[in-house]
Motif scaffolding. Structure first.
Motif, PDB file in Angstrom:
ATOM      1  N   GLU A  96      69.870   6.965 -66.030  1.00 14.15           N
ATOM      2  CA  GLU A  96      69.292   5.872 -64.774  1.00 14.15           C
ATOM      3  C   GLU A  96      68.024   6.815 -64.136  1.00 14.15           C
ATOM      4  OE1 GLU A  96      69.765   2.586 -64.422  1.00 14.15           O
ATOM      5  OE2 GLU A  96      71.178   2.586 -66.075  1.00 14.15           O
ATOM      6  N   GLY A  97      67.040   6.148 -64.118  1.00 11.96           N
ATOM      7  CA  GLY A  97      65.955   6.689 -63.314  1.00 11.96           C
ATOM      8  C   GLY A  97      66.073   6.140 -61.641  1.00 11.96           C
ATOM      9  N   ASP A 130      63.057   2.477 -64.898  1.00  6.23           N
ATOM     10  CA  ASP A 130      64.707   2.456 -65.155  1.00  6.23           C
ATOM     11  C   ASP A 130      65.348   3.464 -66.041  1.00  6.23           C
ATOM     12  OD1 ASP A 130      64.737   0.032 -63.128  1.00  6.23           O
ATOM     13  OD2 ASP A 130      63.452  -0.653 -64.913  1.00  6.23           O
ATOM     14  N   ASN A 131      64.612   3.850 -67.088  1.00  6.53           N
ATOM     15  CA  ASN A 131      65.153   4.568 -68.151  1.00  6.53           C
ATOM     16  C   ASN A 131      64.152   5.717 -68.660  1.00  6.53           C
ATOM     17  OD1 ASN A 131      67.424   3.026 -68.459  1.00  6.53           O
ATOM     18  ND2 ASN A 131      66.145   1.455 -69.634  1.00  6.53           N
ATOM     19  N   SER A 173      67.394  -9.041 -65.156  1.00  9.17           N
ATOM     20  CA  SER A 173      67.173  -8.116 -66.476  1.00  9.17           C
ATOM     21  C   SER A 173      66.173  -7.315 -66.663  1.00  9.17           C
ATOM     22  CB  SER A 173      67.516  -9.221 -67.707  1.00  9.17           C
ATOM     23  OG  SER A 173      66.356  -9.887 -67.740  1.00  9.17           O
ATOM     24  N   ARG A 207      63.913  -4.366 -67.053  1.00 10.92           N
ATOM     25  CA  ARG A 207      63.941  -2.828 -66.930  1.00 10.92           C
ATOM     26  C   ARG A 207      62.778  -2.165 -67.682  1.00 10.92           C
ATOM     27  NH1 ARG A 207      68.795  -1.443 -65.522  1.00 10.92           N
ATOM     28  NH2 ARG A 207      68.737   0.353 -66.027  1.00 10.92           N
ATOM     29  N   TYR A 208      62.325  -0.975 -67.286  1.00 11.33           N
ATOM     30  CA  TYR A 208      61.125  -0.303 -67.550  1.00 11.33           C
ATOM     31  C   TYR A 208      61.765   0.919 -68.487  1.00 11.33           C
ATOM     32  CZ  TYR A 208      58.049  -3.247 -65.231  1.00 11.33           C
ATOM     33  OH  TYR A 208      57.384  -4.469 -64.726  1.00 11.33           O
ATOM     34  N   THR A 209      61.361   1.150 -69.679  1.00  7.55           N
ATOM     35  CA  THR A 209      61.772   2.268 -70.424  1.00  7.55           C
ATOM     36  C   THR A 209      60.680   3.051 -70.858  1.00  7.55           C
ATOM     37  OG1 THR A 209      63.559   1.034 -71.317  1.00  7.55           O
ATOM     38  CG2 THR A 209      62.927   3.016 -72.553  1.00  7.55           C
TER      39      THR A 209
END
Length: 316
Positions: A27-28, A33-34, A242, A244-246
């Motif tokens: 987790e960032g 977020d990832n 839901s 989220r940023y990867t």
């Protein structure tokens, strides 16, 4: 040094990212977020040695190799029997793709990155496999005032002002460098193979750009791919919360890992270090998947080994 005073064998394995790669660090704490895994001091992206080893083990196992336990050690729960004969290093950055206003994109590197790579070659006695690098590295030093570009790529990259290129939205002043072009040609041949009509090889040999370490770090921390992901509920609409940023390493990123081969520790398969290396590099998997999101095609990489290329040339 191995038992019986037998010296280990060494190899460099290049990792060429084909589809965006997410080698996650959990987790960032910020916007992402990832995030991908990075070195603490330099913020350079890395791939854990355990990830490389695990994926290669699965590939050799799937192909029915008789040397799986010899190479990688026994399966989980039976590690007390013996250790594997191959030690893997973390995947480290060598060249990173960045958007260019002209020429589409370039690969960037830095003095720290090149010297780290070169010192590993020397420690493993592999520098003779990379001709022309010895003399060229003498011109690579910290505290660069201007970027260095390959003379053959100048016309494709520079703007109206012939001493400036634009990377992302930033102007970068440069000088032409034969040394950088020599390094690009040697590395390009090892990464993409000795193929005359290879498009990426010819592009790399023209479009490798040496930046100072600070500018390089800026790009590798701010020019990765950030992709939003959402989850669709049973109603067919987005589920609340839901999003989220990867973070992904972009396609065409070039990394490398070090391999150390020692004598076999498996009693029923006694092989010397040279034999372990020969069997590993005889027919290795050339395409593997590393990291997360495998089901959506992420993390596909091509591997290249200088020893394999040398063997192919010898066979011809």
């Amino acid at each position: 040094m191995t038992q019986d005073n037998e010296l280990p064998e060494y190899e460099i394995m290049f990792v060429n990212v084909v589809t965006p790669l997410h080698n996650g660090s959990g987790e960032g704490l910020g916007f992402v977020d990832n995030p991908i895994l990075r070195e603490r001091t330099t913020q350079f992206p890395i791939i854990q040695a355990s990830s490389i080893k695990g994926v290669l083990r699965d590939s050799y196992d799937e192909r029915g190799s008789p040397y799986v336990e010899l190479f990688f050690g026994p399966p989980p729960g039976k590690g007390e029997k013996h250790s594997g004969a191959i030690s893997f290093g973390d995947g480290q950055i060598l060249a990173f793709p960045v958007r260019s206003v002209r020429g589409c994109f370039v690969w960037i590197t830095s003095p720290h990155v090149l010297w780290r790579f070169y010192e590993k070659l020397c420690l493993m006695r592999l520098e003779t496999q990379f001709p022309k690098i010895n003399d060229s590295m003498k011109q690579i030093h910290s505290g660069l005032k201007k970027a260095m570009i390959c003379p053959s790529g100048k016309n494709e990259l520079c703007m109206q002002k012939e001493t400036e290129i634009f990377l992302e939205e930033f102007p970068v002043t440069f000088v032409e460098s034969v040394e950088i072009e020599n390094i690009a040609k040697v590395i390009g041949e090892k990464v993409y193979g000795n193929v005359e009509d290879s498009f990426l090889k010819s592009e790399f040999e023209k479009k490798l750009v040496l930046l100072d370490d600070d500018t390089f770090r800026y790009f590798i921390t701010n020019a990765t791919e950030i992709v939003p992901n959402i989850r669709i509920g049973d109603s067919g609409t987005t589920k609340d919360g839901s999003l989220r940023y990867t973070e992904y390493l972009p396609s065409e990123t070039i990394m490398y890992s070090t391999l150390i081969f020692e004598k076999s520790r498996k009693e029923d398969q006694p092989l010397k270090a040279t034999d372990v290396k020969r069997n590993f590099t005889k027919n290795p998997p050339l395409t593997i998947q590393i990291g997360g999101d495998a089901t959506i095609g992420k993390g596909i990489v091509k591997l290249s080994l200088p020893s394999l290329q040398a063997n192919n040339l010898a066979d011809k």
